[in-house]
Design an enzyme around this catalytic site. Structure first.
Site, PDB file in Angstrom:
ATOM      1  N   GLU A 172       5.636  -7.702  18.929  1.00  0.00           N
ATOM      2  CA  GLU A 172       6.591  -8.089  19.993  1.00  0.00           C
ATOM      3  C   GLU A 172       6.613  -7.242  21.295  1.00  0.00           C
ATOM      4  OE1 GLU A 172       9.806  -8.828  17.463  1.00  0.00           O
ATOM      5  OE2 GLU A 172       9.287 -10.675  17.015  1.00  0.00           O
ATOM      6  N   GLU A 361       4.319 -14.703  12.709  1.00  0.00           N
ATOM      7  CA  GLU A 361       5.646 -14.386  11.744  1.00  0.00           C
ATOM      8  C   GLU A 361       6.526 -15.686  12.087  1.00  0.00           C
ATOM      9  OE1 GLU A 361       8.205 -11.010  13.071  1.00  0.00           O
ATOM     10  OE2 GLU A 361       6.510  -9.659  13.197  1.00  0.00           O
TER      11      GLU A 361
HETATM   12  C1  BGP Z   1      10.341  -9.548  14.332  1.00  0.00           C
HETATM   13  C2  BGP Z   1       9.930  -8.178  13.887  1.00  0.00           C
HETATM   14  C3  BGP Z   1       9.593  -8.024  12.307  1.00  0.00           C
HETATM   15  C4  BGP Z   1      10.768  -8.582  11.358  1.00  0.00           C
HETATM   16  C5  BGP Z   1      11.305  -9.828  12.046  1.00  0.00           C
HETATM   17  C6  BGP Z   1      12.357 -10.602  11.368  1.00  0.00           C
HETATM   18  O1  BGP Z   1      11.116  -9.054  15.415  1.00  0.00           O
HETATM   19  O2  BGP Z   1       8.385  -8.141  14.383  1.00  0.00           O
HETATM   20  O3  BGP Z   1       9.322  -6.794  12.172  1.00  0.00           O
HETATM   21  O4  BGP Z   1      11.314  -7.661  10.896  1.00  0.00           O
HETATM   22  O5  BGP Z   1      11.328  -9.814  13.309  1.00  0.00           O
HETATM   23  O6  BGP Z   1      13.726  -9.735  11.845  1.00  0.00           O
HETATM   24  P1  BGP Z   1      14.611  -8.730  10.826  1.00  0.00           P
HETATM   25  O7  BGP Z   1      13.907  -7.818  10.275  1.00  0.00           O
HETATM   26  O8  BGP Z   1      15.425  -8.190  11.922  1.00  0.00           O
HETATM   27  O9  BGP Z   1      15.225  -9.805  10.400  1.00  0.00           O
END
Ligand code: BGP
Length: 464
Positions: A172, A361
């Site tokens: 990201e 993701e």
């Molecule tokens: C993205 C990241 C991840 C992940 C996901 C979910 O931004 O790449 O590392 O964690 O989001 O977000 P969160 O964990 O805050 O729910």
């Protein structure tokens, strides 16, 4: 009937700092993640002996990976996206020789995956970097970081050239604009100019890593990784439509640099108007011309954009300061659920770049409530994932080239934004709570069997 291509890479995605734990084991150095125990929007703290962070043990994947990989294999995974903790390889970041214990750990991990026929996809830097590079060099604001990252990238390409054929550079990469410490190792109150200069250094480092990967592992593919922050205009007022274009460009420009090989004109204009003069050398320009082989992105939600200042004021509390969409439901964490947006985004990125896409993701963070007998009926998660995958199938029909889909957090892990474990994404439940209590035992949720079926039928079991 939805059938995905035979070579579609089904799987899941995790990140070192959110699963491994073992934060001080086998010579690992302190990372930026280690000093943010409350997550990427929390304060940066000095670690003292005796204090604790949920991430220190996380879900103990460092030791339990054989068991976890066996469970992924049981679901039929063809691909597992992991990240390497840079601090396991170069603990301070500026060493000339890598840490052999760290390299050996990932060798064992890749061997375990190979035994189960699961292909690794590796992110070089997922929301962490050596703290030493922040304290002693000022993070990515310093051009020298390009060289340190090069050394790290080349080391792991050499070492794992026969084991890893799918790579990603920075997770990201566009998040640095919102979380500068996590993204580029700069304080949260840094000037825009400083952040953009650091971003430029990181983009150059990314392009040089692409080049190194092409040279060292000619049969590998290397991609970028964007937070797919798709925005809609709140109204059809031309001002709202144009502002939406601009907001989408605020993340797309990273993709433009990484896929087209140069800073786009609209960004140069923006920087000029902000009074920001970037130091871009001739060597940088040449380096940036090495573009990625494919585009990967995360997708969780969409948001709306308006030029109406009163509505914007209300929305300021959100991470990306977006206005809620009145037509969409939200998760328990306020993330708006929009499966069709995924089809839109896939088409948009395909139209823009004509490069293969990989959804690395996607998922629903939710509180799970185990039944007295320990089972977890996570129909909400099944429904979220089902509806998103149906839209991926639609995009495939639209002619978009999609290489694969790795759902976020196939096993419960520590969340990035708030460092909680109660925000669960997994098909596999981990017995641990936000206070760090629990046995760390793994168990299969209802969604485990659902995903197993989706993979086994190449998507034909999806509903809708
Ligand atoms: C993205 C990241 C991840 C992940 C996901 C979910 O931004 O790449 O590392 O964690 O989001 O977000 P969160 O964990 O805050 O729910």
């Amino acid at each position: 009937m939805k059938r995905f291509p035979d070579n579609f890479l089904w799987g899941g995605a995790i990140a070192a700092n959110q699963v491994e734990g073992a934060w001080q084991q086998d010579g690992k150095g302190l990372s930026t993640s280690d000093v943010q125990p409350q997550g990427i929007f929390g304060p940066v703290v000095e670690r003292k002996s005796g204090d604790r962070s949920l991430k220190d043990i996380a879900i103990d994947f460092y030791h339990r990976y054989p068991q976890d990989i066996a469970l992924f294999a049981e679901m039929g995974f063809r691909c597992l996206r992991i990240s390497i903790a840079w601090t396991r390889i170069f603990p301070q970041g500026d060493e000339t020789q890598p840490n052999e214990a760290g390299l050996a750990y990932y060798d064992r991990l890749f061997d375990e995956l190979a035994q189960h026929g699961i292909q690794p996809m590796v992110t070089l830097s997922h929301y962490e970097m050596p703290l030493g590079l922040v304290q002693n060099y000022g993070g990515w604001g310093n051009r020298q970081l390009i060289e340190f990252f090069q050394r790290y990238a080349r080391t792991v390409f050499q070492r794992y050239q026969h084991k890893v054929k799918l790579w990603l550079t920075f997770n990201e990469i566009n998040m640095s604009l919102h979380a500068p410490f996590t993204g580029v190792g700069l304080p949260a109150d840094s000037s825009k100019g400083a952040i953009y200069q650091a971003i430029h250094h990181q983009l150059v480092a990314s392009a040089l890593a692409v080049k190194a990967c092409h040279d060292i592992i000619p049969d590998a593919q290397i991609g970028n990784m964007l937070l797919g922050g798709l925005m809609y205009p709140l109204t059809c007022k031309p001002e709202d439509v144009f502002e939406t274009l601009q907001q989408n460009r605020s993340w797309q420009f990273f993709g433009d640099v990484q896929c087209r090989g140069a800073w786009p004109g609209y960004m140069l204009r923006y920087l000029r108007e902000q009074g920001i003069e970037l130091n871009i050398t001739e060597d940088d320009r040449i380096a940036l011309r090495e573009t990625v082989d494919f585009i990967s992105f995360s997708y969780y939600m969409t948001g709306c954009v308006t030029t109406d200042e009163a509505l914007n004021q209300q929305a300021r509390g959100n991470i990306l300061s977006m206005v809620p969409n009145p037509h969409l439901p939200s998760s328990e964490w306020g993330w708006q659920i929009d499966p069709i947006g995924l089809r839109t985004l896939l088409n948009m990125l395909w139209d823009r770049y004509q490069k293969p896409l990989f959804i690395v993701e996607n998922g629903l963070g939710a509180k799970d409530r185990p039944q007295p007998d320990g089972t977890i009926e996570d129909d909400y998660r099944i429904s979220y994932l089902n509806d998103h995958l149906v839209q991926v199938a639609e995009a495939l029909q639209d002619g978009v080239e999609v290489m694969g889909y790795t759902s976020w957090g196939p096993i419960d892990l520590i969340s990035a934004s708030k460092a909680e474990i109660s925000k669960r994404y997994g098909f596999i439940y981990v017995d641990r709570d936000d206070n760090g209590e629990g046995s760390l035992t793994r168990s299969r949720k209802k969604s485990f069997y659902w995903y197993q079926q989706v993979i086994a039928t190449q998507g034909a079991s999806l509903k809708g």
